[in-house]
Design a protein around this motif. Structure first.
Motif, mmCIF file in Angstrom:
data_model
loop_
_atom_site.group_PDB
_atom_site.id
_atom_site.type_symbol
_atom_site.label_atom_id
_atom_site.label_comp_id
_atom_site.label_asym_id
_atom_site.label_seq_id
_atom_site.Cartn_x
_atom_site.Cartn_y
_atom_site.Cartn_z
ATOM 1 N N GLN A 131 0.753 -1.223 -0.090
ATOM 2 C CA GLN A 131 0.132 -0.120 -0.067
ATOM 3 C C GLN A 131 0.799 1.181 0.233
ATOM 4 O O GLN A 131 1.498 1.523 1.053
ATOM 5 C CB GLN A 131 -0.821 0.171 1.147
ATOM 6 N N ARG A 132 0.960 1.757 -1.225
ATOM 7 C CA ARG A 132 1.905 3.143 -1.332
ATOM 8 C C ARG A 132 1.019 4.067 -2.041
ATOM 9 O O ARG A 132 0.173 3.874 -2.787
ATOM 10 C CB ARG A 132 3.040 2.800 -1.878
ATOM 11 N N ILE A 133 1.577 5.339 -2.055
ATOM 12 C CA ILE A 133 0.918 6.513 -2.826
ATOM 13 C C ILE A 133 1.556 6.453 -4.316
ATOM 14 O O ILE A 133 2.347 6.488 -4.564
ATOM 15 C CB ILE A 133 1.302 7.829 -2.142
ATOM 16 N N TRP A 134 0.384 6.486 -5.027
ATOM 17 C CA TRP A 134 0.686 6.357 -6.521
ATOM 18 C C TRP A 134 0.232 7.895 -7.276
ATOM 19 O O TRP A 134 -1.085 8.272 -6.550
ATOM 20 C CB TRP A 134 -0.027 5.453 -7.355
ATOM 21 N N LEU A 135 0.424 8.349 -8.154
ATOM 22 C CA LEU A 135 -0.100 9.507 -8.801
ATOM 23 C C LEU A 135 -0.420 9.170 -10.129
ATOM 24 O O LEU A 135 0.162 8.751 -10.910
ATOM 25 C CB LEU A 135 1.125 10.577 -8.972
ATOM 26 N N TYR A 136 -1.808 9.789 -10.552
ATOM 27 C CA TYR A 136 -2.341 9.260 -11.842
ATOM 28 C C TYR A 136 -2.803 10.493 -12.576
ATOM 29 O O TYR A 136 -3.725 11.271 -12.213
ATOM 30 C CB TYR A 136 -3.597 8.459 -11.525
ATOM 31 N N PRO A 137 -1.918 10.674 -13.642
ATOM 32 C CA PRO A 137 -2.035 11.744 -14.695
ATOM 33 C C PRO A 137 -3.308 12.028 -14.965
ATOM 34 O O PRO A 137 -4.081 11.240 -15.499
ATOM 35 C CB PRO A 137 -0.992 11.579 -15.678
ATOM 36 N N ILE A 138 -3.937 13.221 -14.815
ATOM 37 C CA ILE A 138 -5.156 13.416 -15.296
ATOM 38 C C ILE A 138 -5.509 13.460 -16.804
ATOM 39 O O ILE A 138 -6.504 13.164 -17.424
ATOM 40 C CB ILE A 138 -5.683 15.054 -14.958
ATOM 41 N N ASN A 139 -4.336 13.595 -17.578
ATOM 42 C CA ASN A 139 -4.482 13.484 -19.039
ATOM 43 C C ASN A 139 -4.378 11.965 -19.449
ATOM 44 O O ASN A 139 -4.230 11.846 -20.692
ATOM 45 C CB ASN A 139 -3.107 14.505 -19.624
ATOM 46 N N GLY A 140 -4.237 10.945 -18.440
ATOM 47 C CA GLY A 140 -4.442 9.645 -18.850
ATOM 48 C C GLY A 140 -3.081 9.053 -18.955
ATOM 49 O O GLY A 140 -2.976 7.865 -19.348
ATOM 50 N N GLY A 141 -1.969 9.657 -18.616
ATOM 51 C CA GLY A 141 -0.559 9.143 -18.964
ATOM 52 C C GLY A 141 -0.196 7.984 -17.790
ATOM 53 O O GLY A 141 -1.015 7.601 -16.891
ATOM 54 N N GLU A 142 0.929 7.400 -17.822
ATOM 55 C CA GLU A 142 1.349 6.487 -16.970
ATOM 56 C C GLU A 142 1.335 6.841 -15.420
ATOM 57 O O GLU A 142 1.864 8.019 -15.285
ATOM 58 C CB GLU A 142 2.739 5.879 -17.367
ATOM 59 N N PRO A 143 1.026 6.147 -14.573
ATOM 60 C CA PRO A 143 1.163 6.384 -13.048
ATOM 61 C C PRO A 143 2.253 6.470 -12.778
ATOM 62 O O PRO A 143 3.304 5.657 -13.176
ATOM 63 C CB PRO A 143 0.287 5.575 -12.262
ATOM 64 N N GLU A 144 2.553 7.307 -11.477
ATOM 65 C CA GLU A 144 4.034 7.204 -11.064
ATOM 66 C C GLU A 144 3.849 6.974 -9.349
ATOM 67 O O GLU A 144 2.983 7.616 -8.825
ATOM 68 C CB GLU A 144 4.499 8.566 -11.397
ATOM 69 N N LEU A 145 4.855 6.301 -8.933
ATOM 70 C CA LEU A 145 5.009 6.097 -7.648
ATOM 71 C C LEU A 145 5.779 7.116 -6.941
ATOM 72 O O LEU A 145 6.780 7.687 -7.436
ATOM 73 C CB LEU A 145 5.718 4.740 -7.251
ATOM 74 N N LEU A 146 4.981 7.534 -5.866
ATOM 75 C CA LEU A 146 5.592 9.018 -5.187
ATOM 76 C C LEU A 146 6.876 8.503 -4.163
ATOM 77 O O LEU A 146 7.691 8.921 -4.398
ATOM 78 C CB LEU A 146 4.493 9.659 -4.483
ATOM 79 N N TYR A 147 6.548 7.922 -3.180
ATOM 80 C CA TYR A 147 7.181 7.349 -2.134
ATOM 81 C C TYR A 147 7.516 6.006 -2.127
ATOM 82 O O TYR A 147 6.331 5.042 -1.502
ATOM 83 C CB TYR A 147 6.791 7.747 -0.687
ATOM 84 N N ASP A 148 8.503 5.293 -2.666
ATOM 85 C CA ASP A 148 8.567 3.936 -2.914
ATOM 86 C C ASP A 148 8.558 3.116 -1.679
ATOM 87 O O ASP A 148 8.389 1.740 -1.665
ATOM 88 C CB ASP A 148 9.634 3.612 -4.029
ATOM 89 N N ASP A 149 9.328 3.729 -0.657
ATOM 90 C CA ASP A 149 9.917 2.910 0.589
ATOM 91 C C ASP A 149 9.230 3.254 1.922
ATOM 92 O O ASP A 149 9.473 2.934 2.860
ATOM 93 C CB ASP A 149 11.414 3.067 0.769
ATOM 94 N N ILE A 150 8.002 4.258 1.603
ATOM 95 C CA ILE A 150 7.209 4.555 2.681
ATOM 96 C C ILE A 150 6.096 3.726 2.605
ATOM 97 O O ILE A 150 5.006 3.841 1.704
ATOM 98 C CB ILE A 150 6.867 5.951 2.910
ATOM 99 N N ALA A 151 5.953 2.599 3.425
ATOM 100 C CA ALA A 151 4.569 1.739 3.367
ATOM 101 C C ALA A 151 4.784 0.871 4.536
ATOM 102 O O ALA A 151 5.607 0.745 5.372
ATOM 103 C CB ALA A 151 4.790 0.697 2.123
ATOM 104 N N PRO A 152 3.223 0.116 4.776
ATOM 105 C CA PRO A 152 2.237 0.296 4.292
ATOM 106 C C PRO A 152 1.528 1.861 4.555
ATOM 107 O O PRO A 152 1.383 2.229 5.811
ATOM 108 C CB PRO A 152 1.464 -0.931 4.602
ATOM 109 N N VAL A 153 1.141 2.445 3.648
ATOM 110 C CA VAL A 153 0.299 3.667 3.555
ATOM 111 C C VAL A 153 -1.401 3.268 3.818
ATOM 112 O O VAL A 153 -1.754 2.780 3.272
ATOM 113 C CB VAL A 153 0.342 4.789 2.945
#
Length: 307
Positions: A131-153
């Motif tokens: 369980q981590r924070i991901w960012l989903y582009p509003i324009n429909g692009g590929e999602p990005e992981l924000l903090y890879d080692d801070i988990a589980p959120v």
């Protein structure tokens, strides 16, 4: 503990340019639906128009965790019949729904808009149950992981370009990632609601380390963390028997208990004033609340009663 610093730098650049769970595996969620209510906030005070309430979802599953992203749209977590949860965008003037995510192998909870306005963020339950924070582009692009080692959120709340994170553990912790090697622990045993206080540099949460009983209700203390000075102070007691809250403005705080909505003016005193009651056939208590930036709409999540 470290995070994906490359993505942190990327997201911070975006900002500067464009200026829930008790275990790692997400449990089944209780069925709930969303209701939209008219409100107003001006120099004469704050008012909620209970008779204006209208239902906007009608599902046997989980439609919850709403969050306004502007004055016309909100996002929420929506479960389908297979148990998968996606982030859904709702535009109320057109009564239109649109998927912000469509990920059959993952589930997205607690969707929100990032400060740069280019992403919908979410607590994502990944294929391996991370369980981590991901960012989903509003324009429909590929999602990005924000903090890879801070988990589980479990939950989070934005303060500018940085997310204060509820990290699940023994005990649960609320942390603020200033940088790769500077992940600051704000508090242990926080509540699930983590909210930016408008017009300040504060993130507000419930402190569950101590509690008292008021009128027969367990009551927790509201705490405000100042990110600039790394100081935490008390804002007094939350509403007894309640955990979720949202800010109308810098000084007006909303909480719900049962079917009732309450307001407290934190700069005036400690009293909670009932401002609305919402009773609908087949529904129980209010579980989540959110308010639009212009304070003209409130969205309530109500639990479905078991048949």
């Amino acid at each position: 503990m470290k995070f994906n610093f490359q993505n942190y730098v990327y997201f911070r650049a975006c900002f500067l340019t464009l200026v829930f769970f008790s275990s790692i595996t997400a449990p089944a969620q209780e069925a709930s639906d969303l209701f939209l209510v008219d409100a107003k906030n001006n120099i004469l005070g704050f008012a909620v128009f209970s008779n204006s309430a209208r239902q906007i979802t009608d599902s046997e599953w989980y439609d919850n965790q709403p969050r306004f992203i502007n004055d016309q749209q909100l996002v929420f977590a929506s479960e389908d019949q297979s148990g998968n949860v996606d982030a859904i965008l709702y535009t109320w003037e057109k009564a239109q729904f649109a998927n912000m995510t469509r990920t059959p192998e993952k589930s997205e909870f607690s969707p929100d808009l990032t400060s740069c306005g280019q992403y919908i963020s979410a607590v994502t339950v990944e294929e391996d149950s991370s369980q981590r924070i991901w960012l989903y582009p509003i324009n429909g692009g590929e999602p990005e992981l924000l903090y890879d080692d801070i988990a589980p959120v479990g939950y989070y709340g934005w303060l500018g370009e940085t997310a204060a994170l509820f990290v699940i553990g023994e005990p649960n912790r609320l942390v603020f990632p200033y940088g790769r090697d500077d992940v600051y622990t704000i508090s242990e045993n926080p509540g699930r609601s983590i909210q930016y206080r408008p017009g300040t540099k504060e993130i507000v949460f419930l402190d569950k380390n101590t509690n008292i009983v008021v009128d027969g209700k367990v009551t927790f203390e509201l705490k405000a963390f100042n990110s600039e000075h790394r100081e935490t102070r008390s804002l007094g007691l939350a509403l007894g028997g309640s955990e979720d809250f949202c800010w109308v403005d810098k000084n007006k705080l909303l909480m719900a208990r049962g079917n009732d909505l309450y307001l407290r003016k934190v700069n005036k005193g400690i009293e909670w004033e009932k401002v609305g009651t919402f009773t609908f056939p087949g529904y129980g208590s209010i579980s989540r609340i959110a308010i639009s930036p212009d304070s003209k709409k409130i969205v309530l999540a109500l639990q479905r009663m078991q048949e």
